[in-house]
Motif scaffolding. Sequence first.
Motif, PDB file in Angstrom:
ATOM      1  N   GLY A  96       0.645  -1.096  -0.012  1.00  0.00           N
ATOM      2  CA  GLY A  96      -0.028  -0.020  -0.122  1.00  0.00           C
ATOM      3  C   GLY A  96       0.833   1.284   0.023  1.00  0.00           C
ATOM      4  O   GLY A  96       1.844   1.212   0.346  1.00  0.00           O
ATOM      5  N   ALA A  98       0.321   5.109   1.479  1.00  0.00           N
ATOM      6  CA  ALA A  98      -0.625   5.739   2.107  1.00  0.00           C
ATOM      7  C   ALA A  98       0.103   6.775   2.877  1.00  0.00           C
ATOM      8  O   ALA A  98      -0.049   7.325   4.002  1.00  0.00           O
ATOM      9  CB  ALA A  98      -1.386   5.008   3.198  1.00  0.00           C
ATOM     10  N   THR A 151      -8.558   3.761  -1.566  1.00  0.00           N
ATOM     11  CA  THR A 151      -9.025   4.415  -0.560  1.00  0.00           C
ATOM     12  C   THR A 151      -9.026   5.644  -0.929  1.00  0.00           C
ATOM     13  O   THR A 151      -8.203   6.400  -1.107  1.00  0.00           O
ATOM     14  CB  THR A 151      -8.479   4.100   0.833  1.00  0.00           C
ATOM     15  N   LEU A 285      -2.377  -6.472  10.610  1.00  0.00           N
ATOM     16  CA  LEU A 285      -2.917  -5.045  11.088  1.00  0.00           C
ATOM     17  C   LEU A 285      -2.634  -4.718  12.594  1.00  0.00           C
ATOM     18  O   LEU A 285      -2.232  -3.811  13.145  1.00  0.00           O
ATOM     19  CB  LEU A 285      -4.396  -4.991  10.757  1.00  0.00           C
TER      20      LEU A 285
HETATM   21 FE1  CLF Z   1      -2.750   0.336   3.459  1.00  0.00          FE
HETATM   22 FE2  CLF Z   1      -5.079   1.663   3.500  1.00  0.00          FE
HETATM   23 FE3  CLF Z   1      -4.684  -0.166   1.657  1.00  0.00          FE
HETATM   24 FE4  CLF Z   1      -5.100  -1.027   4.288  1.00  0.00          FE
HETATM   25  S1  CLF Z   1      -4.299   0.411   5.498  1.00  0.00           S
HETATM   26  S2  CLF Z   1      -3.629   1.738   2.130  1.00  0.00           S
HETATM   27  S3  CLF Z   1      -6.619   0.134   2.673  1.00  0.00           S
HETATM   28  S4  CLF Z   1      -3.252  -1.286   2.651  1.00  0.00           S
HETATM   29 FE5  CLF Z   1      -6.234  -0.590   6.618  1.00  0.00          FE
HETATM   30 FE6  CLF Z   1      -4.544   0.679   7.964  1.00  0.00          FE
HETATM   31 FE7  CLF Z   1      -7.130   1.136   8.591  1.00  0.00          FE
HETATM   32 FE8  CLF Z   1      -5.769   2.086   6.109  1.00  0.00          FE
HETATM   33  S5  CLF Z   1      -5.719  -0.589   8.888  1.00  0.00           S
HETATM   34  S6  CLF Z   1      -5.284   2.839   8.241  1.00  0.00           S
HETATM   35  S7  CLF Z   1      -7.652   0.950   6.310  1.00  0.00           S
END
Ligand code: CLF
Length: 317
Positions: A96, A98, A151, A285
Amino acid sequence: MTCGCDKNTHAERVLPGTLEMTGRHPCYSYQAHHKYARMHLPVAPRCNIGCNYCNRKFDCVNESRPGVTSEVLTPEAARDKFLLVREKVPNLSVVGIAGPGDALANWGSTKKSIKLIREADPEAIFCLSTNGLMLPDYAGEIVELDVRHVTVTVNCLDSATGARIYRHVNYRGQVLRGTAGVEILLGNQQKGVEYLARSGVLVKVNIVMIKGINDGHIPAVVQRVKELGAFITNIMPLVPAPGSVFQHFAPTNKSELDRMRDLCGQDMRQMRHCKQCRADAIGLLGDDRSLEFSTAGKQRDANCSDCAQSDKVAAVS
Ligand code: CLF
Ligand code: SF4
């Protein structure tokens, strides 16, 4: 199948293979989060908006706990780190991007990182998180890059509410304050969610629940993004970041958050296991291993045993 949901109607648009990938995505699938790990590549330091719950000394609060800061990697270093982590974390499934700022405000680095890792491992599952401002510009490329999970943080639908959440919007080099910038941001978020969903991308919408600001119309946000084709919403608590405009706001009450998720869950699949993880998170997680793989973290660890207890790794300007 772990991610099927009779509350959504997107299934006919999902591309072949996406649901299998989603079954191994720890955020999109509750069952997967016990088994599969994700790693974040902190290749995106800049941000193009100002959220009042954010202090830019830290990671993007749209996906992270306030007070967490991450080192920043070049795309090449990110690829090398991915290869190392893949060896040591056999249940790694998702890569990911982020932050620590916004993935699309750093599109060059984000895109290059995806390409380099794709060359090294065609099986890698990619995931992006963004505030959505630049989605109309880059959603087409995201689809071309075959990223199946994105997201978008959508906190509100109207610019008056948005002007209480966002200080400024830096759109194509122009800094816009007040409702002018917010209108562009909110419009681009919605256009982006719709485009991605129509293109077969599974869109998760994060919503930060801020009491007295947007909590009254979160159900309307959920309804709207459902209409646009979002797959799931993740209503997150406000955790006031020190130094942010909202630093003295009360954190979102857990029972109020649960009630909101229950209410919105009548219409839309809800994520309830988010850990608001850091921009360089690695592992399950609930079991972050980022310090194990962080150069800055190791340096601090060697210098001071107290620092090893801290989430703070390196300040990001
Ligand atoms: Fe990372 Fe976000 Fe993709 Fe998951 S996280 S970019 S969807 S791989 Fe997940 Fe972390 Fe919550 Fe984000 S637990 S903060 S939702
Ligand atoms: Fe901070 Fe993320 Fe908002 Fe940018 S999008 S201001 S990094 S919370």
